[in-house]
Motif scaffolding. Sequence first.
Motif, PDB file in Angstrom:
ATOM      1  N   MET A 130       0.987  -1.104   0.240  1.00  0.00           N
ATOM      2  CA  MET A 130      -0.075  -0.538   0.044  1.00  0.00           C
ATOM      3  C   MET A 130       1.102   1.250  -0.036  1.00  0.00           C
ATOM      4  N   TYR A 131       0.538   2.528  -0.668  1.00  0.00           N
ATOM      5  CA  TYR A 131       1.261   3.156  -0.586  1.00  0.00           C
ATOM      6  C   TYR A 131      -0.091   4.408  -0.206  1.00  0.00           C
ATOM      7  N   GLY A 132       0.644   5.460  -0.027  1.00  0.00           N
ATOM      8  CA  GLY A 132      -0.340   6.361   0.536  1.00  0.00           C
ATOM      9  C   GLY A 132       0.464   7.778   1.269  1.00  0.00           C
ATOM     10  N   GLY A 133      -0.592   8.759   0.613  1.00  0.00           N
ATOM     11  CA  GLY A 133       0.082   9.929   1.557  1.00  0.00           C
ATOM     12  C   GLY A 133      -1.017  11.299   1.186  1.00  0.00           C
ATOM     13  N   VAL A 134      -0.953  12.674   1.661  1.00  0.00           N
ATOM     14  CA  VAL A 134      -1.295  13.686   1.337  1.00  0.00           C
ATOM     15  C   VAL A 134      -1.308  14.731   0.127  1.00  0.00           C
ATOM     16  N   LEU A 135      -1.988  15.030  -0.361  1.00  0.00           N
ATOM     17  CA  LEU A 135      -1.578  16.126  -1.803  1.00  0.00           C
ATOM     18  C   LEU A 135      -1.949  16.802  -2.177  1.00  0.00           C
ATOM     19  N   ARG A 136      -2.014  17.490  -2.804  1.00  0.00           N
ATOM     20  CA  ARG A 136      -2.483  19.085  -3.512  1.00  0.00           C
ATOM     21  C   ARG A 136      -3.634  18.836  -4.664  1.00  0.00           C
ATOM     22  N   VAL A 137      -4.314  18.693  -5.029  1.00  0.00           N
ATOM     23  CA  VAL A 137      -5.305  18.839  -6.582  1.00  0.00           C
ATOM     24  C   VAL A 137      -6.434  19.837  -6.182  1.00  0.00           C
ATOM     25  N   ARG A 138      -6.680  19.834  -8.146  1.00  0.00           N
ATOM     26  CA  ARG A 138      -7.799  21.101  -8.472  1.00  0.00           C
ATOM     27  C   ARG A 138      -8.802  21.200  -9.702  1.00  0.00           C
ATOM     28  N   ARG A 139      -9.689  21.402  -9.059  1.00  0.00           N
ATOM     29  CA  ARG A 139     -10.664  21.046  -9.921  1.00  0.00           C
ATOM     30  C   ARG A 139     -10.416  21.745 -11.774  1.00  0.00           C
ATOM     31  N   ARG A 140     -10.613  21.619 -12.604  1.00  0.00           N
ATOM     32  CA  ARG A 140     -10.130  21.706 -13.863  1.00  0.00           C
ATOM     33  C   ARG A 140     -10.990  23.622 -13.859  1.00  0.00           C
ATOM     34  N   ASN A 141      -9.960  23.909 -14.630  1.00  0.00           N
ATOM     35  CA  ASN A 141      -9.946  25.768 -14.452  1.00  0.00           C
ATOM     36  C   ASN A 141      -9.415  26.454 -13.256  1.00  0.00           C
TER      37      ASN A 141
END
Length: 233
Positions: free
Chosen positions: A101-112
């Motif tokens: 298993m691999y896990g962590g926290v990261l940042r994403v964003r919605r399109r545009n």
Amino acid sequence: MQDMGTENRDSQDALISENAQLRSRLERLEAIIDQVPAMLYTSNNSRKAVNWCNRRLTDTLGYSEEEILSLGTEFFRQILHPDDTSILAISQQSFQEKKSMYGGVLRVRRRNSPDWFWVVGLGIPFTFDKQGNVIDVICVFLDFTNAIDTGNQISEALREVLRRRNEDVLNKLTAREMDIFTLAARGHNNKEIAEKLNLSRYTIETHRKNIRLKLKVRNTPELVALAKQIGMQ
């Protein structure tokens, strides 16, 4: 005594009933997968390209499933924060090394959208080839910002997780590696560390390579950042 015609009709009716039940269960499972409060997807580990996703992911990030599949790796480049894109390569390598298993926290964003939001990402091997190598990985993104109803527990959980992680990091190193790790984290180069520990520069370089492999960091800045996270500076 039933004739063959009656038996065939009964058999067909049973099959029709069974198929109807299976269809109903399948539709329910599909509805659950789409509505579960998590973004689910599977991806090919060698190409890091999505090959299936649920509706929660498409609705949250603003891409259709067809767009996500056609974009391949570019999809992750568009939704991930630039500072977090290295996580893709690290997770890929982890599964190649048989990590379960691999896990962590990261940042994403919605399109545009200019705004980033934090997610918890988890992945596990899903399909394998005949040699046992991972082909596909099943992954989940959980929107961390939706957990605001339990703020105190989040703070406590993070402290506990980091404490355990720090212990795990330190337990991976030998006493000598720990000495070198500490000095490297304080900004000393290989020559300076060799002089302080009365060792050859070649020995220090070998130890630092082993330290990077054990701690899964690629260079000195990442090593220093890790030391800062566990309070060694």
